[in-house]
Design a protein around this motif. Structure first.
Motif, PDB file in Angstrom:
ATOM      1  N   ALA B 126       0.838  -1.200   0.000  1.00  0.00           N
ATOM      2  CA  ALA B 126       0.000   0.000   0.000  1.00  0.00           C
ATOM      3  C   ALA B 126       0.871   1.247   0.000  1.00  0.00           C
ATOM      4  CB  ALA B 126      -0.916  -0.011   1.216  1.00  0.00           C
ATOM      5  N   ALA B 127       1.920   1.255   0.848  1.00  0.00           N
ATOM      6  CA  ALA B 127       2.787   2.432   0.941  1.00  0.00           C
ATOM      7  C   ALA B 127       3.459   2.715  -0.404  1.00  0.00           C
ATOM      8  CB  ALA B 127       3.846   2.205   2.032  1.00  0.00           C
ATOM      9  N   LEU B 128       3.881   1.636  -1.083  1.00  0.00           N
ATOM     10  CA  LEU B 128       4.531   1.795  -2.382  1.00  0.00           C
ATOM     11  C   LEU B 128       3.581   2.456  -3.380  1.00  0.00           C
ATOM     12  CD1 LEU B 128       7.141   1.103  -3.961  1.00  0.00           C
ATOM     13  CD2 LEU B 128       6.017  -1.019  -4.671  1.00  0.00           C
ATOM     14  N   ALA B 129       2.327   1.953  -3.407  1.00  0.00           N
ATOM     15  CA  ALA B 129       1.347   2.502  -4.338  1.00  0.00           C
ATOM     16  C   ALA B 129       1.020   3.951  -3.992  1.00  0.00           C
ATOM     17  CB  ALA B 129       0.082   1.647  -4.331  1.00  0.00           C
ATOM     18  N   LEU B 130       0.918   4.242  -2.685  1.00  0.00           N
ATOM     19  CA  LEU B 130       0.604   5.613  -2.268  1.00  0.00           C
ATOM     20  C   LEU B 130       1.741   6.567  -2.616  1.00  0.00           C
ATOM     21  CD1 LEU B 130      -0.989   4.821   1.205  1.00  0.00           C
ATOM     22  CD2 LEU B 130      -2.173   5.869  -0.742  1.00  0.00           C
ATOM     23  N   LEU B 131       2.980   6.056  -2.481  1.00  0.00           N
ATOM     24  CA  LEU B 131       4.143   6.877  -2.813  1.00  0.00           C
ATOM     25  C   LEU B 131       4.125   7.250  -4.291  1.00  0.00           C
ATOM     26  CD1 LEU B 131       6.834   7.914  -1.507  1.00  0.00           C
ATOM     27  CD2 LEU B 131       7.920   5.924  -2.537  1.00  0.00           C
ATOM     28  N   SER B 133       1.533   7.740  -5.931  1.00  0.00           N
ATOM     29  CA  SER B 133       0.272   8.456  -6.137  1.00  0.00           C
ATOM     30  C   SER B 133      -0.733   7.661  -6.964  1.00  0.00           C
ATOM     31  CB  SER B 133       0.526   9.803  -6.812  1.00  0.00           C
ATOM     32  OG  SER B 133       1.487  10.531  -6.111  1.00  0.00           O
ATOM     33  N   ALA B 134      -0.815   6.367  -6.683  1.00  0.00           N
ATOM     34  CA  ALA B 134      -1.765   5.534  -7.418  1.00  0.00           C
ATOM     35  C   ALA B 134      -3.172   5.737  -6.865  1.00  0.00           C
ATOM     36  CB  ALA B 134      -1.371   4.064  -7.283  1.00  0.00           C
ATOM     37  N   ALA B 191       9.301   9.573   1.335  1.00  0.00           N
ATOM     38  CA  ALA B 191       8.027  10.115   0.879  1.00  0.00           C
ATOM     39  C   ALA B 191       7.954  11.615   1.113  1.00  0.00           C
ATOM     40  CB  ALA B 191       6.876   9.420   1.616  1.00  0.00           C
ATOM     41  N   ASP B 192       7.130  12.285   0.304  1.00  0.00           N
ATOM     42  CA  ASP B 192       6.903  13.720   0.441  1.00  0.00           C
ATOM     43  C   ASP B 192       6.165  13.989   1.758  1.00  0.00           C
ATOM     44  OD1 ASP B 192       6.041  16.285   0.377  1.00  0.00           O
ATOM     45  OD2 ASP B 192       5.211  16.204  -1.663  1.00  0.00           O
ATOM     46  N   PRO B 193       6.787  14.742   2.687  1.00  0.00           N
ATOM     47  CA  PRO B 193       6.178  14.897   4.015  1.00  0.00           C
ATOM     48  C   PRO B 193       4.860  15.664   3.997  1.00  0.00           C
ATOM     49  CG  PRO B 193       8.171  16.236   3.806  1.00  0.00           C
ATOM     50  CD  PRO B 193       8.091  15.385   2.583  1.00  0.00           C
ATOM     51  N   LEU B 194       4.530  16.341   2.932  1.00  0.00           N
ATOM     52  CA  LEU B 194       3.277  17.096   2.893  1.00  0.00           C
ATOM     53  C   LEU B 194       2.167  16.319   2.204  1.00  0.00           C
ATOM     54  CD1 LEU B 194       4.628  20.672   2.053  1.00  0.00           C
ATOM     55  CD2 LEU B 194       3.868  19.753   4.261  1.00  0.00           C
ATOM     56  N   ASP B 195       2.545  15.346   1.397  1.00  0.00           N
ATOM     57  CA  ASP B 195       1.533  14.726   0.549  1.00  0.00           C
ATOM     58  C   ASP B 195       1.445  13.220   0.791  1.00  0.00           C
ATOM     59  OD1 ASP B 195      -0.148  13.976  -1.479  1.00  0.00           O
ATOM     60  OD2 ASP B 195       1.417  14.056  -3.029  1.00  0.00           O
ATOM     61  N   SER B 196       2.460  12.466   0.346  1.00  0.00           N
ATOM     62  CA  SER B 196       2.336  11.002   0.420  1.00  0.00           C
ATOM     63  C   SER B 196       2.635  10.462   1.814  1.00  0.00           C
ATOM     64  CB  SER B 196       3.250  10.339  -0.621  1.00  0.00           C
ATOM     65  OG  SER B 196       4.525  10.908  -0.606  1.00  0.00           O
ATOM     66  N   LEU B 197       3.473  11.125   2.606  1.00  0.00           N
ATOM     67  CA  LEU B 197       3.777  10.611   3.947  1.00  0.00           C
ATOM     68  C   LEU B 197       2.530  10.538   4.837  1.00  0.00           C
ATOM     69  CD1 LEU B 197       5.824   9.524   5.944  1.00  0.00           C
ATOM     70  CD2 LEU B 197       6.377  11.857   6.602  1.00  0.00           C
ATOM     71  N   PRO B 198       1.734  11.638   4.905  1.00  0.00           N
ATOM     72  CA  PRO B 198       0.499  11.519   5.703  1.00  0.00           C
ATOM     73  C   PRO B 198      -0.426  10.421   5.181  1.00  0.00           C
ATOM     74  CG  PRO B 198       0.900  13.797   5.092  1.00  0.00           C
ATOM     75  CD  PRO B 198       1.911  12.983   4.370  1.00  0.00           C
TER      76      PRO B 198
END
Lengths: 270, 354
Positions: B126-131, B133-134, B191-198
């Protein structure tokens, strides 16, 4: 009739545990398997029970190779009651004994009324009816052993292999188990019992097999096998057999290391 | 050794242990459905149980035609709350029953279906896909796939070792789980701390906020198939829990059965995690609670665990969405409630492990 031919087995290459064991167990017989620790009794029972495949040799039950039978069919004909049982979950005695009915259940089936009746009868035979609904984890070692034997009985096999069944039992429970065994053997079942107690073999066995270092060193009637020579050789220590007035062997005793049994010096016969 | 509550207090209560366990069994089985109807009515927009039932009946018997504008109650019940509550029931049942199955085959009351690393693998997926931006669908698929991959790795690697297969499998499972946990940390670090990290952090905490009707079919198919399979295994699990040696002597094939159970458990856990995120403790707490109520016989334990897992997660999810204005992540809540509950159960049982 259970026949083993030239069984070889080694857990680690070059360290054979069984080196060409052959034996025959006729129907309706109580056979005792004696031998020192590590002589291969447990391994042999596992192979006879079809749970472990021999590396050479074969085991036949009424002519059929035990290791070629489908596992549930094999378990309907040969039962194995293991030596030590480490319980994790607190099944009741009845639930545990019912598990002996597993080989008879259909693929997705669960025990039915007939299975419960057979289990209850087996529990009755070993005298545990009053503990039927108790968690078997709460029982004493001896009672737990009796429950395991009841499970073997519920399996309704032609041959039942008992690995040191009386190891944790008091004399009364030993007698209960072994007389149950003898009574069942008279009806239909054959028993192979591994044991460290030659005296039980004297009392209850019809055939005694003595092993040493993975080989059979004696096989025959108790009178012919349970002799001082054979047992002294098998256990690597001096053994005395005590006979009654009719020259029937009644007891097997180890001799003390420092010569004669010391108490004999103090007893005077008047 | 695990003793049940009723076995311990047998002397003091009026019914026999058997009667009490049977009564509790049926009680436990009957709870999820009325509980579901009741909790659908709870929330920012409260609905009376009668209206809920009415809307559900219409949903099944007489759904409004496409393009028609159904009333608000119908919309809230069927479009918003029903998918979420169905998911809570299925995921709860899934995690709980796979926990009981794993405890049985591993002969260890301290494991759940995560012991082979499925959750850590799914979390990484899941983290990979979120990183990257899937979309939501890809995130789910990736979580599901990596969950399966983790267990496949653990199982295959453990086959390379000869001794004590069960112990090696457990150890390798823990190692693979930790490995995927580290990989997830790497992803979080880059990961981008403003976007994908959260997004990753939030996903890993678990929750059913974003569940839609579209998520339900796959979850339902795998869950129901898995539950039927586990129910079919209810007697075999009794025998398997005695150990390989005795299962063999009783005519079963423990290696094959355990592989099947691991396969189904992994599918079930993967699909649960892919929809609901990382939800811990259900698979450990509920089997113990169920054993306390109905005894260790899997014939009753399997259905009871499913019902209790479903009820438990439904209650937790309802609390998490109704207690405060902002939702508490589900995975946090199951731990906060589950751990004290487990401590209480173990105290009641006076469990004496050796």
């Amino acid at each position: 009739m259970l026949e083993a031919r030239n069984i070889h087995y080694a857990y680690v290459a070059d360290q054979p545990v069984l080196q060409g064991v052959s034996l025959t167990v006729p129907g309706k017989t109580v056979v005792y398997l004696l031998g020192h620790n590590g002589c291969g009794k447990t391994t042999l029972l596992e192979i006879l029970g079809g749970v472990r495949a021999p590396q050479r040799g074969e085991v036949r039950l009424d002519g059929q190779n035990v290791h070629h039978l489908p596992s549930h069919q094999r378990a309907q004909r040969v039962g194995l009651v293991p030596q030590l049982h480490i319980p994790v979950f607190a099944y009741t005695v009845r639930e545990l004994v019912l598990m002996g009915r597993t080989p008879y259940l259909k693929l997705l089936g669960t025990p039915g009324r007939a299975d419960y009746e057979i289990a209850d009868e087996a529990i009755e035979q070993v005298g545990l009816s009053h503990l039927r609904h108790r968690a078997y984890t709460d029982l004493s070692g001896g009672e737990r052993q009796l429950a395991m034997i009841a499970r073997g009985l519920a399996q309704q096999t032609d041959v039942l292999l008992l690995d040191e069944p009386t190891a944790h039992l008091d004399p009364r429970n030993q007698r209960l188990v072994l007389e149950t065994v003898v009574a069942l053997a008279e009806q239909s079942v054959s028993f192979v019992i591994s044991s460290h107690n030659p005296n039980s073999a004297l009392l209850y066995a019809q055939q005694v097999i003595v092993m040493k270092g993975g080989r059979v060193v004696a096989d025959g009637s108790p009178a012919s096998v349970l002799t001082e020579d054979t047992l002294s050789h098998a256990y690597d220590m001096p053994v005395e057999v005590i006979y009654n007035a009719d020259r029937v062997a009644r007891a097997v005793m180890p001799r003390r290391t420092n010569g004669a049994n010391s108490h004999e010096h103090h007893v005077r016969v008047f | 050794m695990i003793r049940t509550l009723s076995q311990r207090v047998a002397v003091r209560l009026p019914f026999s242990v058997q009667q009490r366990q049977l009564l509790l069994y049926w009680l436990v089985l009957l709870i999820p459905l009325p509980l579901a109807v009741y909790t659908i009515g709870l929330g920012r927009y409260p609905i009376a149980p009668g209206e809920v039932i009415d809307a559900l009946v219409r949903f099944v018997v007489d759904p409004p035609e496409a393009g028609a504008q159904p009333d608000l109650v119908y919309n809230v019940v069927t479009r918003i709350r029903l998918p979420r509550i169905t998911a809570a029931l299925l995921i709860g049942a899934n995690l709980a029953v796979t926990g009981v199955a794993f405890q049985g085959i591993f002969r260890n009351p301290l494991v759940d279906s995560n012991i082979l690393g499925v959750t850590s693998g799914a979390g990484f997926g899941a983290a990979l896909a979120l990183l990257l931006s899937a979309g939501a669908g890809i995130v789910q698929l990736s979580a599901f796939g990596f969950g399966l991959l983790a267990v496949l790795l653990a199982y295959s690697i453990s086959r390379l070792y000869y001794s004590a297969p069960l112990l090696v499998l457990t150890l390798v499972g823990i190692l693979i789980g930790s490995f995927f946990g580290s990989l997830t940390s790497v992803l979080k670090y880059i990961a981008d701390p403003l976007d994908s990290l959260p997004a990753i952090t939030y996903w890993l905490l678990g929750g059913l906020t974003d569940v839609t009707l579209a998520d339900v079919p796959l979850l339902a198919i795998i869950s129901l198939a898995g539950m039927v399979f586990m129910w079919a295994m209810r007697w075999r699990l009794n025998v398997l829990s005695l150990g390989d040696h005795e299962a063999l002597a009783l005519g079963l094939n423990p290696a094959r059965l355990k592989l099947l159970i691991i396969l189904f458990s992994t599918l079930m856990t993967s699909v649960a995690v892919s929809v609901g995120g990382v939800i811990g403790w259900v698979g450990l707490v509920i089997p113990h609670a169920a054993r306390t109520l109905v005894g260790p016989d899997h014939q009753r334990l399997i259905p009871a665990t499913m019902a209790m897992g479903a009820s438990f997660l439904l209650v937790i999810d309802t609390l998490s969405r109704t207690l405060w204005a902002t939702e508490v992540p589900l995975g946090v809540f199951t731990g906060l409630v589950g751990v004290p509950l487990l401590l209480v159960i173990l105290r009641i049982n006076k469990t004496g492990w050796k």
